[in-house]
Design a protein around this motif. Structure first.
Motif, PDB file in Angstrom:
ATOM      1  N   PRO A  90      11.799 -20.886  -6.536  1.00  0.00           N
ATOM      2  CA  PRO A  90      13.022 -20.129  -6.795  1.00  0.00           C
ATOM      3  C   PRO A  90      12.862 -18.945  -7.739  1.00  0.00           C
ATOM      4  CG  PRO A  90      13.069 -22.260  -7.906  1.00  0.00           C
ATOM      5  CD  PRO A  90      11.837 -22.242  -7.073  1.00  0.00           C
ATOM      6  N   ASP A  91      11.731 -18.866  -8.469  1.00  0.00           N
ATOM      7  CA  ASP A  91      11.683 -17.783  -9.464  1.00  0.00           C
ATOM      8  C   ASP A  91      10.549 -16.788  -9.220  1.00  0.00           C
ATOM      9  OD1 ASP A  91       9.793 -19.598  -9.971  1.00  0.00           O
ATOM     10  OD2 ASP A  91      10.524 -20.206 -11.958  1.00  0.00           O
ATOM     11  N   SER A  92      10.079 -16.674  -7.977  1.00  0.00           N
ATOM     12  CA  SER A  92       9.000 -15.713  -7.719  1.00  0.00           C
ATOM     13  C   SER A  92       9.504 -14.276  -7.901  1.00  0.00           C
ATOM     14  CB  SER A  92       8.479 -15.880  -6.291  1.00  0.00           C
ATOM     15  OG  SER A  92       7.682 -14.762  -5.964  1.00  0.00           O
ATOM     16  N   LEU A  93       8.676 -13.462  -8.528  1.00  0.00           N
ATOM     17  CA  LEU A  93       9.012 -12.037  -8.706  1.00  0.00           C
ATOM     18  C   LEU A  93       8.148 -11.152  -7.796  1.00  0.00           C
ATOM     19  CD1 LEU A  93       9.371 -11.816 -12.607  1.00  0.00           C
ATOM     20  CD2 LEU A  93      11.152 -12.077 -10.888  1.00  0.00           C
ATOM     21  N   THR A  94       7.549 -11.753  -6.786  1.00  0.00           N
ATOM     22  CA  THR A  94       6.654 -10.994  -5.898  1.00  0.00           C
ATOM     23  C   THR A  94       7.458 -10.093  -4.967  1.00  0.00           C
ATOM     24  OG1 THR A  94       5.056 -12.760  -5.980  1.00  0.00           O
ATOM     25  CG2 THR A  94       4.880 -11.259  -4.112  1.00  0.00           C
ATOM     26  N   GLU A  95       6.967  -8.859  -4.775  1.00  0.00           N
ATOM     27  CA  GLU A  95       7.675  -7.929  -3.878  1.00  0.00           C
ATOM     28  C   GLU A  95       7.224  -8.130  -2.434  1.00  0.00           C
ATOM     29  OE1 GLU A  95       5.136  -6.991  -5.676  1.00  0.00           O
ATOM     30  OE2 GLU A  95       3.866  -5.743  -4.396  1.00  0.00           O
ATOM     31  N   THR A  96       8.192  -8.138  -1.521  1.00  0.00           N
ATOM     32  CA  THR A  96       7.875  -8.187  -0.085  1.00  0.00           C
ATOM     33  C   THR A  96       8.132  -6.825   0.552  1.00  0.00           C
ATOM     34  OG1 THR A  96      10.110  -8.886   0.458  1.00  0.00           O
ATOM     35  CG2 THR A  96       8.501 -10.634   0.042  1.00  0.00           C
ATOM     36  N   PHE A  97       8.542  -5.862  -0.276  1.00  0.00           N
ATOM     37  CA  PHE A  97       8.821  -4.503   0.195  1.00  0.00           C
ATOM     38  C   PHE A  97       8.385  -3.574  -0.924  1.00  0.00           C
ATOM     39  CE2 PHE A  97      11.335  -0.668   0.035  1.00  0.00           C
ATOM     40  CZ  PHE A  97      11.495  -0.285   1.357  1.00  0.00           C
ATOM     41  N   VAL A  98       7.804  -2.462  -0.544  1.00  0.00           N
ATOM     42  CA  VAL A  98       7.542  -1.433  -1.547  1.00  0.00           C
ATOM     43  C   VAL A  98       7.730  -0.064  -0.910  1.00  0.00           C
ATOM     44  CG1 VAL A  98       5.037  -1.396  -1.179  1.00  0.00           C
ATOM     45  CG2 VAL A  98       5.925  -0.678  -3.346  1.00  0.00           C
ATOM     46  N   ALA A  99       8.332   0.835  -1.677  1.00  0.00           N
ATOM     47  CA  ALA A  99       8.416   2.247  -1.265  1.00  0.00           C
ATOM     48  C   ALA A  99       7.821   3.075  -2.391  1.00  0.00           C
ATOM     49  CB  ALA A  99       9.863   2.644  -1.006  1.00  0.00           C
ATOM     50  N   LEU A 100       7.115   4.126  -2.013  1.00  0.00           N
ATOM     51  CA  LEU A 100       6.404   4.932  -3.005  1.00  0.00           C
ATOM     52  C   LEU A 100       6.563   6.409  -2.698  1.00  0.00           C
ATOM     53  CD1 LEU A 100       3.013   3.051  -2.652  1.00  0.00           C
ATOM     54  CD2 LEU A 100       4.460   2.899  -4.659  1.00  0.00           C
ATOM     55  N   LYS A 101       6.601   7.187  -3.745  1.00  0.00           N
ATOM     56  CA  LYS A 101       6.500   8.645  -3.574  1.00  0.00           C
ATOM     57  C   LYS A 101       5.168   9.062  -4.178  1.00  0.00           C
ATOM     58  CE  LYS A 101       8.524  12.950  -5.096  1.00  0.00           C
ATOM     59  NZ  LYS A 101       9.581  13.580  -5.914  1.00  0.00           N
ATOM     60  N   MET A 102       4.345   9.735  -3.383  1.00  0.00           N
ATOM     61  CA  MET A 102       2.989  10.039  -3.832  1.00  0.00           C
ATOM     62  C   MET A 102       2.684  11.524  -3.686  1.00  0.00           C
ATOM     63  SD  MET A 102       1.153   6.836  -1.955  1.00  0.00           S
ATOM     64  CE  MET A 102      -0.466   7.258  -2.545  1.00  0.00           C
ATOM     65  N   GLN A 103       1.701  11.933  -4.432  1.00  0.00           N
ATOM     66  CA  GLN A 103       1.313  13.336  -4.429  1.00  0.00           C
ATOM     67  C   GLN A 103      -0.208  13.426  -4.350  1.00  0.00           C
ATOM     68  OE1 GLN A 103       4.265  15.385  -5.269  1.00  0.00           O
ATOM     69  NE2 GLN A 103       2.990  16.790  -4.106  1.00  0.00           N
ATOM     70  N   VAL A 104      -0.706  14.301  -3.478  1.00  0.00           N
ATOM     71  CA  VAL A 104      -2.153  14.528  -3.420  1.00  0.00           C
ATOM     72  C   VAL A 104      -2.418  15.858  -4.125  1.00  0.00           C
ATOM     73  CG1 VAL A 104      -4.184  14.817  -1.928  1.00  0.00           C
ATOM     74  CG2 VAL A 104      -2.288  13.355  -1.182  1.00  0.00           C
TER      75      VAL A 104
ATOM     76  N   SER B 215      -4.204  18.711  -4.487  1.00  0.00           N
ATOM     77  CA  SER B 215      -5.228  19.581  -3.900  1.00  0.00           C
ATOM     78  C   SER B 215      -4.523  20.861  -3.440  1.00  0.00           C
ATOM     79  CB  SER B 215      -5.903  18.894  -2.703  1.00  0.00           C
ATOM     80  OG  SER B 215      -4.973  18.755  -1.648  1.00  0.00           O
ATOM     81  N   TRP B 216      -5.304  21.894  -3.148  1.00  0.00           N
ATOM     82  CA  TRP B 216      -4.706  23.137  -2.656  1.00  0.00           C
ATOM     83  C   TRP B 216      -3.902  22.858  -1.392  1.00  0.00           C
ATOM     84  CZ3 TRP B 216      -6.933  28.644  -2.903  1.00  0.00           C
ATOM     85  CH2 TRP B 216      -7.215  28.954  -4.236  1.00  0.00           C
ATOM     86  N   ARG B 217      -4.490  22.035  -0.523  1.00  0.00           N
ATOM     87  CA  ARG B 217      -3.849  21.813   0.779  1.00  0.00           C
ATOM     88  C   ARG B 217      -2.480  21.155   0.629  1.00  0.00           C
ATOM     89  NH1 ARG B 217      -5.500  20.887   6.371  1.00  0.00           N
ATOM     90  NH2 ARG B 217      -7.699  21.149   5.931  1.00  0.00           N
ATOM     91  N   TRP B 218      -2.362  20.247  -0.334  1.00  0.00           N
ATOM     92  CA  TRP B 218      -1.165  19.404  -0.364  1.00  0.00           C
ATOM     93  C   TRP B 218      -0.265  19.644  -1.574  1.00  0.00           C
ATOM     94  CZ3 TRP B 218      -0.108  17.854   4.132  1.00  0.00           C
ATOM     95  CH2 TRP B 218      -1.111  17.497   5.024  1.00  0.00           C
ATOM     96  N   ALA B 219      -0.539  20.684  -2.342  1.00  0.00           N
ATOM     97  CA  ALA B 219       0.260  20.900  -3.552  1.00  0.00           C
ATOM     98  C   ALA B 219       1.747  20.947  -3.197  1.00  0.00           C
ATOM     99  CB  ALA B 219      -0.176  22.200  -4.210  1.00  0.00           C
ATOM    100  N   GLY B 220       2.531  20.131  -3.861  1.00  0.00           N
ATOM    101  CA  GLY B 220       3.987  20.155  -3.674  1.00  0.00           C
ATOM    102  C   GLY B 220       4.485  19.425  -2.436  1.00  0.00           C
ATOM    103  N   VAL B 221       3.600  18.773  -1.685  1.00  0.00           N
ATOM    104  CA  VAL B 221       4.036  18.052  -0.471  1.00  0.00           C
ATOM    105  C   VAL B 221       4.077  16.550  -0.783  1.00  0.00           C
ATOM    106  CG1 VAL B 221       3.504  17.493   1.939  1.00  0.00           C
ATOM    107  CG2 VAL B 221       2.942  19.749   1.027  1.00  0.00           C
ATOM    108  N   PRO B 222       5.274  15.969  -0.903  1.00  0.00           N
ATOM    109  CA  PRO B 222       5.285  14.530  -1.181  1.00  0.00           C
ATOM    110  C   PRO B 222       4.918  13.696   0.031  1.00  0.00           C
ATOM    111  CG  PRO B 222       7.517  15.443  -1.217  1.00  0.00           C
ATOM    112  CD  PRO B 222       6.600  16.568  -0.862  1.00  0.00           C
ATOM    113  N   PHE B 223       4.249  12.601  -0.230  1.00  0.00           N
ATOM    114  CA  PHE B 223       3.977  11.575   0.782  1.00  0.00           C
ATOM    115  C   PHE B 223       4.837  10.372   0.399  1.00  0.00           C
ATOM    116  CE2 PHE B 223       0.124  12.879   3.213  1.00  0.00           C
ATOM    117  CZ  PHE B 223      -0.128  14.078   2.561  1.00  0.00           C
ATOM    118  N   TYR B 224       5.736   9.983   1.303  1.00  0.00           N
ATOM    119  CA  TYR B 224       6.579   8.817   1.050  1.00  0.00           C
ATOM    120  C   TYR B 224       6.036   7.660   1.896  1.00  0.00           C
ATOM    121  CZ  TYR B 224       9.828  12.375  -0.651  1.00  0.00           C
ATOM    122  OH  TYR B 224      10.404  13.425  -1.329  1.00  0.00           O
ATOM    123  N   LEU B 225       5.788   6.544   1.248  1.00  0.00           N
ATOM    124  CA  LEU B 225       5.265   5.369   1.964  1.00  0.00           C
ATOM    125  C   LEU B 225       6.255   4.222   1.812  1.00  0.00           C
ATOM    126  CD1 LEU B 225       2.648   7.042   1.664  1.00  0.00           C
ATOM    127  CD2 LEU B 225       1.434   4.956   1.103  1.00  0.00           C
TER     128      LEU B 225
END
Ligand SMILES: NC(=O)C1=CN([C@@H]2O[C@H](COP(=O)(O)OP(=O)(O)OC[C@H]3O[C@@H](n4cnc5c(N)ncnc54)[C@H](OP(=O)(O)O)[C@@H]3O)[C@@H](O)[C@H]2O)C=CC1
Ligand SMILES: O=C1O[C@H](COP(=O)(O)O)[C@@H](O)[C@H](O)[C@H]1O
Length: 491
Positions: free
Chosen positions: A310-324, A326-336
């Motif tokens: 009853p008290d597990s704190l484990t996530e079964t879902f995750v969403a992330l905002k990520m950034q690479v 580099s010149w190619r990807w500057a300012g382009v977010p990757f949402y997972l």
């Protein structure tokens, strides 16, 4: 018709042969490759686990598993018996003396065969198994060891495993499997990007607004609660599969298809990932845990009830905002995002392009949708390029979003082999291209680590979401704060 490239005769030793992965994935994959006559009948499948069984008893289990997990049309009776004839069982204790001399004696009967050791056990056993193999003289130049994911639980344990295995085998004989890299559609990302210059010319921050990667599952934790509760979605799916997808999308062109050329480029992406600092954990990550709801049209209980804890704190879902960074990807977010008990099983990548800088179409009549490239990894494998087109008709100029669609099933009309089929044959060939190198695994853990630390410092409970929904509303808020929205395709 796909070309089948035969592989050499081999001894495939599966540690963890009584377990779920072997029964559901490895035996069916080997059976399909046998059915296509990809390997010679002089090959042997040596099933090894702790349970006391003899070969006949194991074959009964293996047959039941094949009947459950291979489509009936592929299971011709003679073929099934021939396949089972290649299988033998050896009781082995990874942490004790039992079974090792017998196992190695069996291998020494065929010194000329490739030896593929598949470690389908918990990762704590990888070091002990490799050392026992070495101590008993079971390793030679024709040996390869396959390590299942997860390699460890965090960076330190991953390094410890890599050190232990590396003490007895050189890197080129170590195959760290990530089965996503064996999926046809994931391999197709290389073809899409580097065989089609029209996309490569557009593949950068000037043209791309953002990228989304969704891996959604309808299943809960099924019988794997013991493992999953110690892991959670970030370790189970993001640290490996989803970061590998991101690497293939974001990397520069490798100089060739050589193993290290590809892995070097993926590593650069992992090293360019912007670290999520403790104070950013709240704005760049969302953790969820499924509560009771519905899955595939039937009521289902929540994670805590599935687990009986009853008290597990484990996530079964995750969403992330990520950034690479580099010149190619500057300012382009990757949402997972990834999760269990979501509305549909689907893995999809959405590359959303920028909207036109200026529109000649009156805004009150035409809402221009951005161009999007949808890459459907599973199911309904294919691609769709969404674009605005003029709706036919004489009543003025009306625009409508439509799509250029490629269905791989229609284009190629053949069975999609399971990822493990391809990867197992690559192991026998000794080709490590689709496997993770040590530094990749450790770089991925290195990026994940501060998030794990941030979460554990905050000690926040994961946000509940209804089974059958797209996760907690905070995941929607995370992307909408940036003026964007999760794309939900209808097919
Ligand atoms: N199941 C899946 O879908 C996936 C699993 N994985 C990974 O694959 C690995 C195996 O997973 P899974 O099959 O689910 O696990 P299971 O718990 O179902 O099976 C574990 C296996 O390990 C064997 N084992 C345990 N202790 C010993 C020991 N001391 N000596 C010898 N054998 C031992 C067990 O043998 P016995 O029963 O005889 O004790 C059993 O065959 C894990 O690392 C998991 O994270 C990765 C991706 C997907
Ligand atoms: O590695 C894992 O992958 C599966 C999902 O794989 P897929 O090929 O069905 O997309 C996931 O269910 C499991 O939790 C995880 O360990």
């Amino acid at each position: 018709m796909a070309r089948i490239l035969p592989v050499a005769s081999f001894d495939g030793v599966v540690f963890g042969a009584t377990g779920d992965l072997t029964m559901r994935k490895l035996l069916p994959a080997l059976f399909h490759r046998f059915r296509d006559r990809q390997f010679p009948t002089s090959s042997r499948i040596i099933a090894a686990a702790r349970t006391e069984l003899d070969t006949d008893a194991y074959r009964v289990r293996a047959e039941a598993a094949l009947r459950q997990h291979v489509d009936a049309a592929s299971l011709e009776a003679g073929l099934l018996q021939d396949f089972l004839g290649l299988v033998q069982y050896q009781t082995v204790d990874a942490l004790g003396p039992q079974g090792w001399p017998e196992l190695v004696a069996t291998l020494q009967e065929r010194p000329e065969q490739v030896r593929a050791f598949y470690l389908a056990t918990s990762p704590e056993l990888y070091g002990p198994i490799c050392h026992r193999l070495a101590d008993h003289g079971g390793l030679n130049a024709l040996s390869r060891v396959v390590l299942e994911k997860p390699i460890g639980h965090d960076l330190a344990s991953a390094q410890a495993i890599n050190n232990a295995v590396g003490e007895v085998l050189p890197e080129k004989q170590i195959f760290r499997i990530d089965h996503y890299l064996g999926k046809e559609t994931v391999q197709n990302l290389m073809a899409l990007r580097f065989a089609n210059p029209i996309f490569e010319r557009l593949w950068h921050a000037d043209t791309i607004d953002h990228v989304q990667i969704t891996v959604a599952e309808t299943v809960g934790v099924e019988g794997r609660g013991g493992y999953y509760d110690r892991s959670g979605a970030l370790r189970d799916m993001v640290q490996n599969h989803m970061l590998q997808l991101l690497c293939l999308l974001a990397m520069e062109s490798p100089i060739s298809l050589d193993t290290d050329a590809v892995r070097d480029e993926k590593l650069k992406v992992l090293r360019a990932l912007q670290r999520v600092e403790a104070h950013e954990v709240n704005s760049c990550t969302v953790r969820g845990q499924y509560a009771a709801g519905a899955a595939e049209g039937r009521p289902v209980q929540g994670y805590l009830a599935d687990l009986g804890a009853p008290d597990s704190l484990t996530e079964t879902f995750v969403a992330l905002k990520m950034q690479v960074n580099s010149w190619r990807w500057a300012g382009v977010p990757f949402y997972l995002r990834t999760g269990k008990r979501l509305p549909r099983k689907m893995s999809e990548i959405v590359v959303q392009f920028r909207t036109p800088p200026f529109s000649i179409f009156p805004r009150d009549q035409h809402e221009l949708q951005p161009n999007r490239l949808l890459i459907r990894l599973q199911p309904a494998e294919g691609m769709r390029l969404e674009m605005m087109t003029k709706e036919p008709g004489p009543g003025g100029l009306h625009l409508k979003p439509t799509g250029l669609d490629i269905s791989f099933e229609k284009a190629f009309g053949q069975r999609y082999p399971d990822a493990y089929e391809r990867l197992l044959m690559d192991v026998v060939r000794g080709n490590t291209t689709l496997f993770m190198r040590r530094d990749e695994v450790e770089a991925a853990w290195g990026w994940v680590q501060p998030i794990l630390r941030g979460w554990s410092e905050r000690r926040d409970a994961p946000r509940p979401y209804l089974a059958g929904s797209w996760g907690p509303s905070a995941a929607i808020a995370m992307i909408e704060r940036d003026g964007r929205t999760w794309y939900e395709s209808t097919d």
